[in-house]
Scaffold this active site. Structure first.
Site, PDB file in Angstrom:
ATOM      1  N   ARG A   1       0.804  -1.223   0.000  1.00 24.57           N
ATOM      2  CA  ARG A   1       0.000   0.000   0.000  1.00 24.57           C
ATOM      3  C   ARG A   1       0.839   1.275   0.000  1.00 24.57           C
ATOM      4  NH1 ARG A   1      -2.567  -4.100   1.529  1.00 24.57           N
ATOM      5  NH2 ARG A   1      -0.763  -4.518   2.839  1.00 24.57           N
ATOM      6  N   THR A   2       1.806   1.382   0.915  1.00 29.28           N
ATOM      7  CA  THR A   2       2.553   2.629   1.032  1.00 29.28           C
ATOM      8  C   THR A   2       3.377   2.885  -0.218  1.00 29.28           C
ATOM      9  OG1 THR A   2       2.670   2.330   3.433  1.00 29.28           O
ATOM     10  CG2 THR A   2       4.168   3.926   2.458  1.00 29.28           C
TER      11      THR A   2
ATOM     12  N   LYS B   1      26.094  -4.313  -0.867  1.00 27.91           N
ATOM     13  CA  LYS B   1      27.554  -4.283  -0.931  1.00 27.91           C
ATOM     14  C   LYS B   1      28.166  -3.592   0.285  1.00 27.91           C
ATOM     15  CE  LYS B   1      27.127  -3.795  -5.960  1.00 27.91           C
ATOM     16  NZ  LYS B   1      27.392  -2.904  -7.118  1.00 27.91           N
TER      17      LYS B   1
ATOM     18  N   ARG C   1      11.481   3.763   3.633  1.00 24.90           N
ATOM     19  CA  ARG C   1      11.050   2.791   4.653  1.00 24.90           C
ATOM     20  C   ARG C   1      12.251   1.937   5.024  1.00 24.90           C
ATOM     21  NH1 ARG C   1       5.728  -0.918   4.620  1.00 24.90           N
ATOM     22  NH2 ARG C   1       4.930   1.121   5.280  1.00 24.90           N
TER      23      ARG C   1
ATOM     24  N   HIS D   1       5.130   6.164  11.578  1.00 18.79           N
ATOM     25  CA  HIS D   1       4.637   6.089  10.202  1.00 18.79           C
ATOM     26  C   HIS D   1       3.710   7.289  10.016  1.00 18.79           C
ATOM     27  CE1 HIS D   1       3.633   4.596   6.376  1.00 18.79           C
ATOM     28  NE2 HIS D   1       3.195   3.385   6.662  1.00 18.79           N
TER      29      HIS D   1
END
Length: 312
Positions: free
Chosen positions: A52-53, A80, A101, A129
């Site tokens: 969703r986000t 890396k 995120r 959030h």
């Protein structure tokens, strides 16, 4: 301007975001989008899974005429050993703003300290959030306005109401941000925090809420508080936040919201869930007009359109 935490917002800013999101919703219904961000590029940087986000930020940018570059942990140089700061400094060479995120608390603030371009926090571990909290409150205000239960001021509708947060409040960054966003309002709702003892809201969050004058009650008895609940915010028990499978199973399935249980709730109760769900809301409740979680998901695009337009 960055969007890192709900404390970045005061009530007037929340109102501006909501008014802009409502305008975006009308605009999308009328003509699908605009070119207000034409020529701008957004970097979607997701080190944790998201549907969703990630997709709503992507769609929001594209509906405003912009373009999106997407990066995941599996495709980035983090594999890396590149630091978050170096990744941010690299990506901002190609974009005008960045959505991040990450599984670790505080990474959005770290990214913002390293970046010259705006950073929008899409979830930092069990921290916050903020864009989810904004879309959650927007959904409540929209739902009550549709039923005639809300005054013209979209935030005034929360005064005197009871918001019940249910489920994994310990790990649930959506509940942390929603509770703290409510505390930024002049007339916040009262909060009832329902969870198993092992999954209570972090004490630091509760202390901040009470210090700001928010009425907070903690309990594990959902049935007792449901008849007085104006908004029921359901969250899943997050398997990925537990150290062992045994610890997860000990609390999984603690509460299940279904058609029978919701007979005890008020007829205008608004039921939300940040999704994804597992088994904490039964599908037999989906057709109930109080179930607003799919509308909530759609509103995420309008609120993020508003934030991108305002930030850029």
């Amino acid at each position: 301007a960055d969007v890192l935490a709900v404390d970045d917002f005061d009530e007037s800013m929340v109102r501006e975001v909501f008014e802009t999101a409502a305008a975006m919703k009308r605009m999308v219904a009328a003509k699908g989008g605009s070119d207000v961000l034409r020529g701008r590029v957004l970097a979607n940087v997701f080190y944790e899974p998201s549907t969703r986000t990630m997709c709503s930020f992507d769609a929001a940018m594209k509906r405003l005429g912009g373009q999106v570059v997407s990066v995941s942990e599996s495709t980035s140089s983090a594999k890396k050993g590149e630091t978050l700061e170096d990744t941010v400094r690299c990506l901002e060479c190609y974009c005008d703003a960045m959505v991040l995120r990450h599984p670790q608390v505080g990474t959005a603030a770290r990214a913002a300290a390293a970046a010259r371009k705006p950073i929008l926090n899409a979830g930092d571990g069990v921290g916050e959030h903020p864009t989810q909290a904004l879309l959650d409150l927007f959904t409540v205000a929209t739902a009550w306005a549709e039923t005639g239960a809300a005054p013209p001021d979209v935030l005034a509708c929360l005064a005197g109401k009871q918001l019940t947060l249910l489920g994994d409040l310990k790990h649930g960054r959506t509940t942390h941000s929603l509770a703290l966003l409510c505390s930024r309002l002049a007339a916040p709702p009262s909060l009832v925090l329902v969870s198993p003892p092992e999954l209570r809201m972090p004490q630091a969050v509760c202390d901040k809420l009470r210090a700001r004058g928010v009425a907070v009650e903690e309990t594990d008895a959902l049935r007792q508080v449901l008849p007085q609940t104006d908004v029921l915010y359901v969250t899943r028990v997050q398997r990925e936040r537990f150290a062992t499978e045994e610890a997860y199973r000990a609390v999984a399935g603690s509460y299940v919201v279904d058609k029978a249980l919701m007979e005890a709730a008020p007829p205008r109760c608004v039921v939300l869930h940040p999704l994804p769900r597992v088994d904490e809301i039964s599908t037999d409740f989906d057709a109930d007009p109080r179930a607003r979680y799919f509308e909530q998901m759609e509103n995420g695009m309008y609120v993020r359109m508003a934030l991108l337009a305002l930030v850029l």
